[in-house]
Every structure is written in structure tokens, then in C-alpha cells.
Write an enzyme that holds these catalytic residues in place. Structure first.
Site, PDB file in Angstrom:
ATOM      1  N   CYS A 142       5.927   0.474  19.731  1.00  0.00           N
ATOM      2  CA  CYS A 142       4.768   1.379  19.729  1.00  0.00           C
ATOM      3  C   CYS A 142       4.759   2.355  20.909  1.00  0.00           C
ATOM      4  CB  CYS A 142       3.470   0.577  19.716  1.00  0.00           C
ATOM      5  SG  CYS A 142       3.322  -0.472  18.261  1.00  0.00           S
ATOM      6  N   HIS A 279      -2.277   5.112  22.176  1.00  0.00           N
ATOM      7  CA  HIS A 279      -1.703   4.463  20.996  1.00  0.00           C
ATOM      8  C   HIS A 279      -2.839   3.847  20.193  1.00  0.00           C
ATOM      9  CE1 HIS A 279       0.495   2.066  18.288  1.00  0.00           C
ATOM     10  NE2 HIS A 279       0.267   0.918  18.907  1.00  0.00           N
ATOM     11  N   ASN A 309      -2.516   1.276  12.554  1.00  0.00           N
ATOM     12  CA  ASN A 309      -1.519   1.349  13.630  1.00  0.00           C
ATOM     13  C   ASN A 309      -0.191   1.821  13.044  1.00  0.00           C
ATOM     14  OD1 ASN A 309       0.370   0.843  15.623  1.00  0.00           O
ATOM     15  ND2 ASN A 309      -0.443  -1.174  16.161  1.00  0.00           N
TER      16      ASN A 309
END
Ligand code: UT7
Length: 352
Positions: A142, A279, A309
Site C-alpha cells: 500500500c 492511503h 482500499n
């Protein structure tokens, strides 16, 4: 960058508000800066709501919304590969910059879900765009987009490239265990891209472009978030495994730390930040970080309700959304931060 024509919804901190010490740059030699010239994205057409998920796994819309903030996610169809989505996002970023494939010297693609072990997905994108130069993938889960930005910045500042596409593209739907409610409700597919162009500045915080990047990893935590096998399109199924509570704790701590170091390295106070673009993993993480920074919700770009996500794609997707709706305006200061499997984490500060 062709920014939206709508006036900004919020009072932005324009360059004239910058602390006086940032202006005393008249006699400084020019430094090379990577300028954020264009932003683009691609999202799969197929959307899956929380209610739809609750028909196949023991979950419900209320739990997902209250524990994560997620309402829906885009899920790739078979033709929407990592390379396909990355190419679409890259084309949009080039168009947004008024650039063409001929302006691209390098393509750096961050992904944890490449279509194949090799060639790198970035090379597939290079072929699809008809670009020259060189292309490779970056694997930092990520945090991948921040890592890729940092590498692109180094190429530009050392003169190895003048125009670099930095892409985050992910098809997590292919590595999720759709029976595991603790993970399958959290992720979505998509791609975001930026085109960075060589520019010049004075080496101060008043410069336009990428002002700093900070990267970290700690392999001691490699087993709290990982994929238990190969991930390519033609591989046997591999699944994402996560200790959510542990990752949550590290996300708040490390993202806050790297934000602090980014601000300190540039001599900025948190009040200088126009947009925090974190993020997009969990609204509770985003809220905790925003609170620590004393940033009101109006200065935080949130897309996780719509995209869930999307790992390395989440920050460039958020940039693209904020540009498209006119929130991003010239002169603004952006603070990017992420944490992901590795563990990896990092931050970047960009002036538009
Ligand atoms: O992108 C990389 C970084 N990733 C992250 O930052 C993710 C970080 N972690 C998180 O976002 C959160 O830890 C989660 C959203 C993954 C989980 O939230 P939580 O508040 O830590 O919940 P939990 O795992 O402690 O689970 C609480 C309860 C459990 O039930 P019991 O044991 O209390 O009866 C779970 O079984 O919620 C249950 N649960 C669910 N219930 C309905 C877990 N997943 C679900 C679900 N639907 N999807």
C-alpha cells in the site's frame, strides 16, 4: 496541469501566505524539481455495495460502514487487468498534462497484484502507450505509490529522466479470500497515475513540485499483512492474510511519524497543509491522523467510502478525484502518507 475551472471550495493557502523565510531564495542556485504535471485514473465499471457482499459472506452494511467507512468498491472484470487499468490511468494523466507518450522517459508502476511475475506490468503499459525509455514495477504494497514517487523524483533530479509516469494499479479482488469477512470487505480495484515533468526551483519550500519523500520499512512485521503465494492472473489462487488490529496500530503510529518528519524536513507547520491525502484503508485511521495534525475534515481527501482500499492505487486515485472536482489548485501544498504490507511506510510533500 489543467486544473478545474471551478474556484476552490475552501480558502487555500496560496504562495503569498508562505513564511517570509521561504522567499529569501533570490541568490540560490536553481535546483531541479519533479513537477506534478498531470493526474489520471481508471476505475472498473462494476461496483459492489456492502449489501451485495452481505449476500455471500457473513457481514452487513452497518458493520462495514461503522468499522471502516467503506460503502462500496469497484471490482475488475477479466479484461480489466492490472496493465489495462494502469494504461488507462496513464493515458488520462498524459492527456491532463498536455503530454504524449513521446514525453515519457520512464514508467514506474507500483503494484502488489501484477498480471505476471514478469515482464513487469510497467513494460506492458509501455508497449500499450507506445512509449520509449525504460519501465519497471515497484513492490511496496500500500506504500507503493510513495515509493515509486520517490524513485521517480531521484531519476528526474539526477537528470536520468525528464518525464516520468508514476502509476499505482491494483486488482486485489484476485487475491482476496472471498470467504474471509475480515479482509474481503476492505479492498477494491482501480488505478491512478501521475505524470512528473522536470522543472526548476530555488530549493525552498516555496518551490513548485515534489519537495520531499521519506521512506521506511520494517521486515520484522512481514507476517501481519502478506499474500500467501504468487499473485499473477494465471497463478493458483493466493490470498491476502492480515492481522487487522496490529496493522491498524502501526498505521496510525507510523503514518503520523512520517508526516511529522516530512513537515520538519521542509520547515512547515501542520497549518501549511492544504490537503492531506492519506492511503485510504480505514476512516478511523484517517480521522486519527487528521486529528493529530489538527486538520479539519475539509482538508482531508477521502475516497475510501467509494473505492475501499485500493492499495498502491489509493493515493493517485484520491489525487485524481480531488483534481476532477476542483479541490486541487495551483500553489497548494499536498501531504501524502501511506503504510502497507512489509511493513512499509512513507510520506511525500508536493506543491502544485
Ligand atoms: O492497506 C494496508 C493497511 N491496512 C489497514 O490499515 C487495515 C487496518 N485494520 C483495520 O482497518 C481494522 O482492524 C479492520 C477493519 C480490519 C477490523 O476492525 P476492528 O475494529 O479491528 O475489528 P476486529 O477485527 O477486532 O473484529 C471485531 C469483530 C469480531 O467479532 P467478535 O470476535 O468481536 O465477535 C469480528 O469477527 O467484528 C467481527 N468482524 C466482522 N463482522 C461483520 C470482522 N469482520 C467483520 C465483517 N462483518 N466484515
Amino acid at each position: 496541469m489543467q486544473l478545474g475551472v471551478e474556484p476552490p471550495a475552501l480558502t487555500s493557502r496560496q504562495p503569498h501566505d508562505i513564511a517570509p523565510e521561504l522567499h529569501d531564495a533570490a541568490d540560490r542556485p536553481a535546483v531541479i524539481r519533479a513537477i506534478l504535471a498531470g493526474i489520471g485514473d481508471y476505475l472498473p465499471e462494476h461496483i459492489v455495495t456492502n449489501d451485495e457482499l452481505s449476500r455471500t459472506v457473513a457481514t452487513n452494511d452497518q458493520w462495514i460502514r461503522e468499522r471502516t467507512g467503506i460503502r462500496q468498491r469497484h471490482i475488475a472484470q477479466p479484461h480489466e487487468t492490472c496493465a489495462f487499468m494502469a494504461t488507462r490511468a496513464a493515458q488520462a494523466a498524459l492527456a491532463n498534462a498536455g503530454a504524449t507518450a513521446g514525453d515519457v522517459d520512464a514508467i514506474i508502476l507500483a503494484t502488489a497484484t501484477p498480471d505476471q511475475a514478469f515482464p513487469a506490468t510497467a513494460v506492458r503499459v509501455q508497449a500499450a502507450l507506445g512509449a520509449r525509455g525504460f519501465a519497471f514495477d515497484v513492490s511496496a504494497a500500500c506504500s507503493g505509490f510513495i515509493y515509486a514517487l520517490s524513485v521517480a523524483d531521484a531519476f528526474i533530479r539526477t537528470g536520468q529522466a525528464r518525464g516520468v509516469l508514476v502509476i499505482g494499479s491494483e486488482v486485489y479482488s484476485r487475491i482476496l479470500n472471498w470467504q474471509d469477512r475480515g479482509t474481503c470487505v476492505l479492498f477494491g480495484d482501480g488505478a491512478g497515475a501521475v505524470f512528473l515533468r522536470r522543472g526548476e526551483g530555488n530549493g525552498t519550500g516555496a518551490d513548485t513540485g515534489l519537495l520531499s519523500t521519506h521512506l521506511h520499512s520494517d521486515g520484522a512485521y512481514g507476517d501481519i499483512l502478506y499474500v500467501d503465494g504468487a499473485t499473477g492472473r494465471h497463478d493458483k489462487p493466493a490470498h491476502l492474510v492480515m492481522n487487522g488490529k496490529e496493522v491498524f496500530r502501526h498505521a496510525v503510529t507510523h503514518m503520523s511519524e512520517t508526516i511529522d518528519e516530512a513537515l520538519a524536513a521542509n520547515g512547515f507547520d501542520h497549518s501549511a497543509i492544504d490537503w492531506l491525502i492519506p492511503h485510504q484503508a480505514n476512516m478511523r485511521i484517517v480521522d486519527a491522523i487528521g486529528k493529530r495534525l489538527h486538520l479539519s475534515a475539509e482538508h482531508v481527501v477521502v475516497t475510501l467510502d467509494q473505492h475501499a482500499n485500493t492499495s498502491a492505487a489509493s493515493i493517485p486515485l484520491a489525487l485524481s478525484v480531488a483534481q476532477a472536482d476542483g479541490r486541487l489548485q495551483p500553489g497548494q501544498l499536498l501531504l501524502l502518507a501511506a503504510l502497507g504490507g512489509g511493513l512499509t511506510w512513507g510520506s511525500a510533500i508536493i506543491r502544485l
